[in-house]
Motif scaffolding. Sequence first.
Motif, mmCIF file in Angstrom:
data_model
loop_
_atom_site.group_PDB
_atom_site.id
_atom_site.type_symbol
_atom_site.label_atom_id
_atom_site.label_comp_id
_atom_site.label_asym_id
_atom_site.label_seq_id
_atom_site.Cartn_x
_atom_site.Cartn_y
_atom_site.Cartn_z
ATOM 1 N N GLY A 1 0.786 -1.126 -0.034
ATOM 2 C CA GLY A 1 -0.037 0.030 -0.033
ATOM 3 C C GLY A 1 0.942 1.230 0.060
ATOM 4 O O GLY A 1 2.023 1.142 -0.343
ATOM 5 N N THR A 2 0.262 2.413 0.474
ATOM 6 C CA THR A 2 1.037 3.676 0.235
ATOM 7 C C THR A 2 0.659 4.412 1.496
ATOM 8 O O THR A 2 -0.549 4.689 1.962
ATOM 9 C CB THR A 2 0.393 4.376 -0.888
ATOM 10 O OG1 THR A 2 0.578 3.734 -2.230
ATOM 11 C CG2 THR A 2 1.027 6.034 -1.026
ATOM 12 N N LYS B 1 -5.802 -6.189 -1.108
ATOM 13 C CA LYS B 1 -7.183 -6.187 -0.599
ATOM 14 C C LYS B 1 -7.766 -7.317 -1.102
ATOM 15 O O LYS B 1 -8.651 -7.814 -0.516
ATOM 16 C CB LYS B 1 -7.704 -4.624 -1.248
ATOM 17 C CG LYS B 1 -9.193 -4.283 -0.460
ATOM 18 C CD LYS B 1 -9.671 -3.259 -0.971
ATOM 19 C CE LYS B 1 -8.940 -1.977 -0.681
ATOM 20 N NZ LYS B 1 -9.496 -0.601 -0.975
ATOM 21 N N THR B 2 -7.557 -7.633 -2.439
ATOM 22 C CA THR B 2 -8.420 -8.563 -2.882
ATOM 23 C C THR B 2 -7.940 -10.079 -2.599
ATOM 24 O O THR B 2 -8.578 -11.140 -2.608
ATOM 25 C CB THR B 2 -8.403 -8.620 -4.597
ATOM 26 O OG1 THR B 2 -7.051 -8.644 -5.057
ATOM 27 C CG2 THR B 2 -9.137 -7.410 -5.462
ATOM 28 N N LYS C 1 -3.351 3.581 2.455
ATOM 29 C CA LYS C 1 -3.957 3.064 1.696
ATOM 30 C C LYS C 1 -3.606 1.731 1.390
ATOM 31 O O LYS C 1 -2.545 1.498 0.424
ATOM 32 C CB LYS C 1 -4.247 3.884 0.581
ATOM 33 C CG LYS C 1 -5.480 3.457 -0.467
ATOM 34 C CD LYS C 1 -5.532 4.539 -1.872
ATOM 35 C CE LYS C 1 -6.430 4.069 -2.919
ATOM 36 N NZ LYS C 1 -6.535 4.660 -3.884
ATOM 37 N N VAL C 2 -4.591 0.888 1.171
ATOM 38 C CA VAL C 2 -4.087 -0.714 0.918
ATOM 39 C C VAL C 2 -4.126 -0.694 -0.364
ATOM 40 O O VAL C 2 -4.951 -0.359 -1.394
ATOM 41 C CB VAL C 2 -5.084 -1.412 1.659
ATOM 42 C CG1 VAL C 2 -4.710 -3.323 1.141
ATOM 43 C CG2 VAL C 2 -5.231 -1.298 3.155
ATOM 44 N N ALA C 3 -3.154 -1.585 -1.082
ATOM 45 C CA ALA C 3 -2.923 -1.947 -2.251
ATOM 46 C C ALA C 3 -3.980 -2.722 -2.870
ATOM 47 O O ALA C 3 -4.498 -3.803 -1.970
ATOM 48 C CB ALA C 3 -1.535 -2.677 -2.735
ATOM 49 N N SER C 4 -4.526 -2.406 -3.871
ATOM 50 C CA SER C 4 -5.797 -3.332 -4.426
ATOM 51 C C SER C 4 -5.389 -4.890 -4.489
ATOM 52 O O SER C 4 -6.182 -5.887 -4.268
ATOM 53 C CB SER C 4 -6.142 -2.884 -5.617
ATOM 54 O OG SER C 4 -5.197 -3.039 -6.739
ATOM 55 N N THR C 5 -4.229 -5.188 -4.870
ATOM 56 C CA THR C 5 -3.602 -6.556 -4.894
ATOM 57 C C THR C 5 -3.799 -7.233 -3.531
ATOM 58 O O THR C 5 -4.106 -8.208 -3.524
ATOM 59 C CB THR C 5 -2.358 -6.775 -5.398
ATOM 60 O OG1 THR C 5 -1.311 -5.807 -4.776
ATOM 61 C CG2 THR C 5 -2.322 -6.306 -6.973
#
Length: 124
Positions: free
Chosen positions: A83-84, A121-122, A115-119
């Motif tokens: 994430g960032t 999160k999924t 902010k959590v990375a989408s990879t």
Amino acid sequence: MAKSTKPAAAKAPAKAAKPAAKAAPKTAAADKSEKIAKTQIIDMVADKTSLNKKQAGEAVASMLDVVVEALKGGKSVGLPGLGTFSVAKTAARQGVRPGTSEKITIPAGKKVRFKVASTLKTGL
């Protein structure tokens, strides 16, 4: 002799009770909420790399120092797959002191956001 046998008998049940008490909280919910300490991260880095624990500790500490210094400088830090981290300004606002219900002004400031990375999160 009677004095020496009584304390030994009193201590034996206490020792037997301690392991049972520690084993009870281990549940599926407790495993999910466990926190990994910095020393555990260092051990994992040492296991996955050719570094010894001292070198892994220095590498982890250096990485954390770089992230903290970047955030203090107002920069965002992106870690692919994780994430960032970024710095966000907060506006001054009105609040209420819990003990007295007195209205107070909370000054403007800054806070760290993640902010959590989408990879990731999924993948959870």
